[in-house]
Design a protein around this motif. Structure first.
Motif, PDB file in Angstrom:
ATOM      1  N   LYS A 143      33.732  -4.904 -19.210  1.00  0.00           N
ATOM      2  CA  LYS A 143      32.372  -4.273 -19.226  1.00  0.00           C
ATOM      3  C   LYS A 143      33.024  -2.795 -19.337  1.00  0.00           C
ATOM      4  O   LYS A 143      31.680  -1.938 -18.451  1.00  0.00           O
ATOM      5  N   LYS A 145      34.609   0.950 -19.363  1.00  0.00           N
ATOM      6  CA  LYS A 145      33.220   1.739 -20.097  1.00  0.00           C
ATOM      7  C   LYS A 145      34.551   2.995 -20.630  1.00  0.00           C
ATOM      8  O   LYS A 145      35.345   3.414 -19.702  1.00  0.00           O
ATOM      9  N   GLU A 146      34.069   4.331 -21.189  1.00  0.00           N
ATOM     10  CA  GLU A 146      34.788   5.654 -21.989  1.00  0.00           C
ATOM     11  C   GLU A 146      34.220   6.236 -20.515  1.00  0.00           C
ATOM     12  O   GLU A 146      34.231   5.911 -19.951  1.00  0.00           O
ATOM     13  N   PHE A 147      36.189   6.888 -20.800  1.00  0.00           N
ATOM     14  CA  PHE A 147      36.079   8.233 -20.136  1.00  0.00           C
ATOM     15  C   PHE A 147      35.654   9.044 -21.364  1.00  0.00           C
ATOM     16  O   PHE A 147      37.090   9.578 -21.584  1.00  0.00           O
ATOM     17  N   SER A 255      35.996   2.322 -24.225  1.00  0.00           N
ATOM     18  CA  SER A 255      35.613   1.441 -23.533  1.00  0.00           C
ATOM     19  C   SER A 255      37.049  -0.241 -23.740  1.00  0.00           C
ATOM     20  O   SER A 255      37.795   0.194 -24.252  1.00  0.00           O
ATOM     21  N   ASN A 256      37.009  -1.106 -22.683  1.00  0.00           N
ATOM     22  CA  ASN A 256      37.669  -1.549 -22.793  1.00  0.00           C
ATOM     23  C   ASN A 256      36.310  -3.243 -22.358  1.00  0.00           C
ATOM     24  O   ASN A 256      36.068  -3.923 -21.089  1.00  0.00           O
TER      25      ASN A 256
END
Lengths: 305, 305
Positions: A143, A145-147, A255-256
């Motif tokens: 879950k 999230k991107e930066f 994201s991961n």
């Protein structure tokens, strides 16, 4: 009316209606530091040219293990979870970051002062340095999230009043960085260009910007120009590796959704000759745990051999 | 009461309160296909073992260019944008996918029937095949969102009534796939395990699931077990490359904040001996552009030399 001797701010941002690319006016490498020469001439040249330096296995596996245990304990500590230093993922209560980690954990304080890290900062910035910010990021598996892309300096200048480009960050991996678990991405060479962003800064912007960036965001065209010129790199390697990068290097991360968290310790060193003034946006300063201004005392090196 | 001769469904999902990993009961490679042998024995073995096959430069650059031009024109065509075949990014009007692309564009129909693609499907599935679904994905730069992990078959079985695992997908890259622009990620070997998911399927689930998946989502623990066993791969390569993958291979992709879009053509081939029945979830079938059931006529190969 400004006096004729006043020096104009070379890094005005969020004031014009159009974004603008401007050449950096500050050097990347500063001379005359107090530190022993930790980086080779080649490493220094590479940092100067690309705006970052990847060092594999800066920490030993046992050190990484200890730091992970400490961080895990902090992230599950109800007291720590209740602090404003602790930021959760959007739409969840999973801990994403713990700020001022060096103030909450002796182990992380030691890491920030460890000569393997600190002396690199002192050598590049050519002076004594202090911690402008510290944090641990826990980008969880599934879950995370991107930066979005940003230059840290743009924010530190506008929102914190950091006068010039004489600061750097280090991200120390506490888990393995794979290509697929949202590793730090950098645009090599982007540190030599200042991207002036559009849009005014709202009050207490930091409360939201740490979850989702909306101001001080570089525009698509500027990003594409920088990436077309320098490419995109995402250094990967085992836990214990580190990326040092200039305060103006454009960076971000995807994201991961992989099952593997991407955890890192993050320290920002600023030169004691570049201490904070009033924020350039005219708003009140961000809180101490995001931008230190209560003390600019130099960090004392710790040689743990 | 079920009759003693009724065959139990080996792929029940979204019915139990706990997720479950079950061994696949169908073969991956099927014998007796009508196609010339396009894949080598090594390629076949690799597909059987890993559940996917990466083919670099399946298409020529001029073919890729033509397909991109066609897709760009479709994505900007107001008529096409108004069709239910067209899906936009969450919170925006940027086109994310165009379904039934082979019905909207002759070029894409030819591509679906091209022997370089179609004969791989016929060889692996060991029969004539038809298109269960087709689409073009335009994962734009800067704002491309993630696709969470899923087995296509789980959805096709539960929501479309595809009886058994005798289908495959091909994703043909129309832009270069980098590690950092949200490439397709697969878990090698995951196609040999069926992950029964929890949670009932709501009515008209497809309207939301194409933007954000909430049902038929594998649980964290199952995903971690599969990834710990098989790893995660994200094939990268120039535009024109293709990934063929089994209908039950676990796959997904991270977001794409890079300036470079990730565009691909996506075809799902199903064996004519595996045509759709009533959906196993008991709800009404998804629409034709998502799961074809008006005709199961075999695709005619097209040899464009």
């Amino acid at each position: 009316m400004s006096s004729p001797t006043a020096v104009a701010d070379p890094y005005v941002s969020r004031e014009a209606a159009q974004p603008e690319l401007r050449p950096r006016v500050d050097p990347v490498l500063h001379q005359g530091g107090p530190a022993p020469e930790r980086l080779s001439a080649d490493d220094l040249r590479s940092f100067d040219e690309h705006g970052y330096l990847f060092v594999e296995n800066l920490l030993r596996p046992d050190e990484v293990r200890e730091l992970n245990q400490e961080l895990h304990a902090l992230a599950h500590n109800p007291h720590v979870r209740g602090l404003e230093e602790t930021i959760t993922e959007p739409g969840g209560d999973i801990v994403r970051s713990i700020f001022r980690i060096h103030g909450l954990s002796r182990l992380f304080e030691w890491l920030a002062r460890d000569v393997r890290v600190l002396d690199v900062a002192r050598q590049i910035l050519g002076s004594e340095v202090y911690l402008h910010q510290s944090r641990a990021n826990l980008k969880p598996g599934f879950k995370g999230k991107e930066f979005y892309w940003h230059s840290d300096f743009e924010t530190w200048h506008v929102e914190d009043g950091m006068p010039r480009m004489r600061a750097l960050s280090v991200s120390i991996a506490l888990t393995e960085n794979y290509p697929f678990n949202g590793p730090l991405m950098l645009i090599p060479g982007s540190h030599k260009t200042f991207v002036a962003c559009v849009g005014e800064t709202p009050e207490e912007h930091y409360k939201h910007s740490l979850k989702k960036q909306e101001y001080g965001v570089p525009d698509d065209q500027s990003l594409k120009r920088l990436a077309d010129r320098g490419g995109i790199v995402a250094p990967t390697g085992p836990a214990g590796s580190a990326v040092f990068f200039d305060c103006n290097t454009m960076h971000g991360s995807n994201s991961n959704i992989s099952p593997y968290p991407r955890t890192n310790a993050f320290f920002v060193y600023n030169s004691v000759d570049n201490t904070l003034e009033a924020p350039f946006c005219g708003l009140k300063p961000r809180p101490e745990h995001i931008a230190a201004r209560s003390s600019f005392a130099p960090l004392e090196p710790l040689d743990r051999g």
